[in-house]
Enzyme design. Sequence first.
Site, PDB file in Angstrom:
ATOM      1  CB  THR A 123     -34.400 -22.423  52.847  1.00  0.00           C
ATOM      2  OG1 THR A 123     -34.759 -22.975  51.584  1.00  0.00           O
ATOM      3  CG2 THR A 123     -33.273 -21.428  52.662  1.00  0.00           C
ATOM      4  CD  GLU A 150     -44.029 -21.139  46.387  1.00  0.00           C
ATOM      5  OE1 GLU A 150     -44.918 -20.360  46.042  1.00  0.00           O
ATOM      6  OE2 GLU A 150     -43.532 -21.169  47.522  1.00  0.00           O
ATOM      7  CE  LYS A 219     -33.401 -22.208  48.444  1.00  0.00           C
ATOM      8  NZ  LYS A 219     -34.017 -22.300  47.138  1.00  0.00           N
ATOM      9  CG  ASN A 223     -33.750 -18.508  46.577  1.00  0.00           C
ATOM     10  OD1 ASN A 223     -33.740 -18.881  45.408  1.00  0.00           O
ATOM     11  ND2 ASN A 223     -34.589 -18.998  47.459  1.00  0.00           N
ATOM     12  CB  SER A 268     -42.431  -7.722  38.822  1.00  0.00           C
ATOM     13  OG  SER A 268     -41.341  -7.694  39.728  1.00  0.00           O
ATOM     14  CB  CYS A 275     -37.973 -18.800  48.537  1.00  0.00           C
ATOM     15  SG  CYS A 275     -38.687 -20.379  49.028  1.00  0.00           S
ATOM     16  CE  LYS A 278     -38.723 -19.089  53.558  1.00  0.00           C
ATOM     17  NZ  LYS A 278     -37.665 -19.940  54.053  1.00  0.00           N
ATOM     18  CG  ASP A 279     -34.595 -18.096  51.071  1.00  0.00           C
ATOM     19  OD1 ASP A 279     -35.259 -18.237  52.119  1.00  0.00           O
ATOM     20  OD2 ASP A 279     -34.551 -18.973  50.178  1.00  0.00           O
ATOM     21  CE  LYS A 333     -42.566 -16.912  39.589  1.00  0.00           C
ATOM     22  NZ  LYS A 333     -41.635 -18.006  39.641  1.00  0.00           N
TER      23      LYS A 333
HETATM   24  N1  NAD Z   1     -41.687 -23.153  48.130  1.00  0.00           N
HETATM   25  C1  NAD Z   1     -40.527 -23.105  47.482  1.00  0.00           C
HETATM   26  O1  NAD Z   1     -40.453 -22.683  46.312  1.00  0.00           O
HETATM   27  C2  NAD Z   1     -39.267 -23.570  48.150  1.00  0.00           C
HETATM   28  C3  NAD Z   1     -38.130 -23.802  47.369  1.00  0.00           C
HETATM   29  C4  NAD Z   1     -36.964 -24.202  48.001  1.00  0.00           C
HETATM   30  C5  NAD Z   1     -36.922 -24.343  49.371  1.00  0.00           C
HETATM   31  N2  NAD Z   1     -38.028 -24.084  50.101  1.00  0.00           N
HETATM   32  C6  NAD Z   1     -37.936 -24.249  51.563  1.00  0.00           C
HETATM   33  O2  NAD Z   1     -38.495 -25.512  51.922  1.00  0.00           O
HETATM   34  C7  NAD Z   1     -39.204 -25.407  53.160  1.00  0.00           C
HETATM   35  C8  NAD Z   1     -40.643 -25.815  52.952  1.00  0.00           C
HETATM   36  O3  NAD Z   1     -41.227 -24.951  52.002  1.00  0.00           O
HETATM   37  P1  NAD Z   1     -42.631 -25.278  51.311  1.00  0.00           P
HETATM   38  O4  NAD Z   1     -42.874 -24.200  50.326  1.00  0.00           O
HETATM   39  O5  NAD Z   1     -42.662 -26.682  50.890  1.00  0.00           O
HETATM   40  O6  NAD Z   1     -43.578 -25.066  52.588  1.00  0.00           O
HETATM   41  P2  NAD Z   1     -45.135 -25.351  52.707  1.00  0.00           P
HETATM   42  O7  NAD Z   1     -45.641 -24.347  53.687  1.00  0.00           O
HETATM   43  O8  NAD Z   1     -45.750 -25.410  51.348  1.00  0.00           O
HETATM   44  O9  NAD Z   1     -45.213 -26.807  53.330  1.00  0.00           O
HETATM   45  C9  NAD Z   1     -44.718 -27.137  54.586  1.00  0.00           C
HETATM   46  C10 NAD Z   1     -45.544 -28.283  55.145  1.00  0.00           C
HETATM   47  O10 NAD Z   1     -44.963 -28.719  56.362  1.00  0.00           O
HETATM   48  C11 NAD Z   1     -46.001 -29.064  57.244  1.00  0.00           C
HETATM   49  N3  NAD Z   1     -45.468 -29.087  58.626  1.00  0.00           N
HETATM   50  C12 NAD Z   1     -45.271 -28.073  59.485  1.00  0.00           C
HETATM   51  N4  NAD Z   1     -44.697 -28.520  60.615  1.00  0.00           N
HETATM   52  C13 NAD Z   1     -44.530 -29.853  60.467  1.00  0.00           C
HETATM   53  C14 NAD Z   1     -43.991 -30.874  61.289  1.00  0.00           C
HETATM   54  N5  NAD Z   1     -43.489 -30.617  62.491  1.00  0.00           N
HETATM   55  N6  NAD Z   1     -43.991 -32.140  60.795  1.00  0.00           N
HETATM   56  C15 NAD Z   1     -44.468 -32.422  59.564  1.00  0.00           C
HETATM   57  N7  NAD Z   1     -44.996 -31.495  58.742  1.00  0.00           N
HETATM   58  C16 NAD Z   1     -45.023 -30.229  59.196  1.00  0.00           C
HETATM   59  C17 NAD Z   1     -47.060 -28.023  56.988  1.00  0.00           C
HETATM   60  O11 NAD Z   1     -48.334 -28.458  57.426  1.00  0.00           O
HETATM   61  C18 NAD Z   1     -46.977 -27.904  55.454  1.00  0.00           C
HETATM   62  O12 NAD Z   1     -47.863 -28.810  54.803  1.00  0.00           O
HETATM   63  C19 NAD Z   1     -39.004 -23.972  53.640  1.00  0.00           C
HETATM   64  O13 NAD Z   1     -37.871 -23.934  54.450  1.00  0.00           O
HETATM   65  C20 NAD Z   1     -38.714 -23.224  52.349  1.00  0.00           C
HETATM   66  O14 NAD Z   1     -37.954 -22.065  52.566  1.00  0.00           O
HETATM   67  C21 NAD Z   1     -39.207 -23.722  49.536  1.00  0.00           C
END
Ligand code: NAD
Length: 414
Positions: A123, A150, A219, A223, A268, A275, A278-279, A333
């Site tokens: 995001t 998640e 996005k 959110n 809650s 998300c 921050k979003d 949750k």
């Molecule tokens: N978690 C959610 O529900 C969700 C939903 C939609 C969008 N997003 C967005 O997606 C993105 C990732 O979220 P997430 O929850 O999967 O994060 P996360 O923290 O669970 O996973 C991110 C991964 O990226 C790895 N990483 C960091 N720098 C890196 C690099 N340079 N190269 C390769 N890997 C690297 C980290 O080690 C980690 O394993 C964020 O921007 C978030 O806002 C998250």
Amino acid sequence: MKIAVAGTGYVGLSVALLLSQHNEVHALDIVPEKVEMLNRGKSPIVDTEITRFLNGKQDGSMPLNFTATLDPKQAYAGADYAVVATPTNYDPQKNYFDTSSVEAAIAAIREQNPTAWIVIKSTIPVGYTADLRKKLGDKRIIFSPEFLREGHALYDNLYPSRIVAGAPVDDEEATDAARAFVDLLAHGADPAELERTNADGTVGIPQLVCGTTEAEAIKLFANTYLALRVAYFNELDTYAEARGLSAREIIKGVCLDPRIGDQYNNPSFGYGGYCLPKDSKQLLANYANVPQNLIGAIVAANSTRKDFVADEILARVGEKMNPIVGIYRLTMKSGSDNFRQSSIQGVMKRIKAKGITVLVYEPTLNAPDFFGSEVTHDLDAFKRRADVIVANRWNAELSDAADKVFTRDLFRRD
Ligand SMILES: NC(=O)c1ccc[n+]([C@@H]2O[C@H](COP(=O)([O-])OP(=O)(O)OC[C@H]3O[C@@H](n4cnc5c(N)ncnc54)[C@H](O)[C@@H]3O)[C@@H](O)[C@H]2O)c1
């Protein structure tokens, strides 16, 4: 097709496994333990479908073409698409997302592969992809927002609410690449989804290819709407509590209107998770010089709610000498092991600032303390020692201490 994925968190891992049903997928992470676990068929996160897929790959019942790696050459060289799913934490100093991990991943991809279509799934701020394409002089970068929850990360990709991708409207080649990427995701979904009938009568998974900036806005506005909804019912609950009314009756009556609907309305301690906080803050930052009232109010409402909840807890503690407030789970949750930005942490900070001793019951946390507060795995001792038990979500295992429990979980669901 060879597809690389940078980042094996909730987003990267679920997208990688989804696509590995029909493509050769190499997922790169910078954390060796994660890569090692994945290659042993173990999931670093709690997610039923991810575990099912990894087990299926391990025992051979699911022919997934998936490898995790630390090696940029193995992941990126020769890939047709490289999906970026690295963190974009909100930087309170800059008042903006920290997009450095996205840029680092893109640089690493380009070192190995000058032509892959890079799809940003992280995001990002509204307008980011257009700025980056210009800054890097790289026309092969597009954006596809991720809508998963998640704990249901892969499920939400197997049964997606919609698939969206953004490419500059005047760039035919990038638009075709975005469309092809949408097709790849749709192909990975449960085949029955292609036949599903949507609420508006359309059949199949709703798909949208639009401008990159519009896709980024989709996005953040989605959110922020979810945050608004949580904040709205929380503020309704605050009002009911302050006036001695039944929030449950009011919410039931309000939500019988089908335009409002009886979902996502359980009070809650605040909206949380990685998300929504921050979003919504990033969207507010994107509003600079654009008139608004609501977006700022959505951000502010979350602190006001936590202040109110903390005051309610303090009122229950009363004048007791050396009281102990028990925090039942740090998670947002029920059934989750994830407590990134959970609202209960904001409540904890507030009561600790008043000098109250906090005892945490969190079975998934293997540490003796959490920000200086003792952590216990002994539920019976926890219930005995706490004067007030604070639970964002109720659990039947609290029944024998129900008279101590403070929760606003009125409907016993997330
Ligand atoms: N978690 C959610 O529900 C969700 C939903 C939609 C969008 N997003 C967005 O997606 C993105 C990732 O979220 P997430 O929850 O999967 O994060 P996360 O923290 O669970 O996973 C991110 C991964 O990226 C790895 N990483 C960091 N720098 C890196 C690099 N340079 N190269 C390769 N890997 C690297 C980290 O080690 C980690 O394993 C964020 O921007 C978030 O806002 C998250």
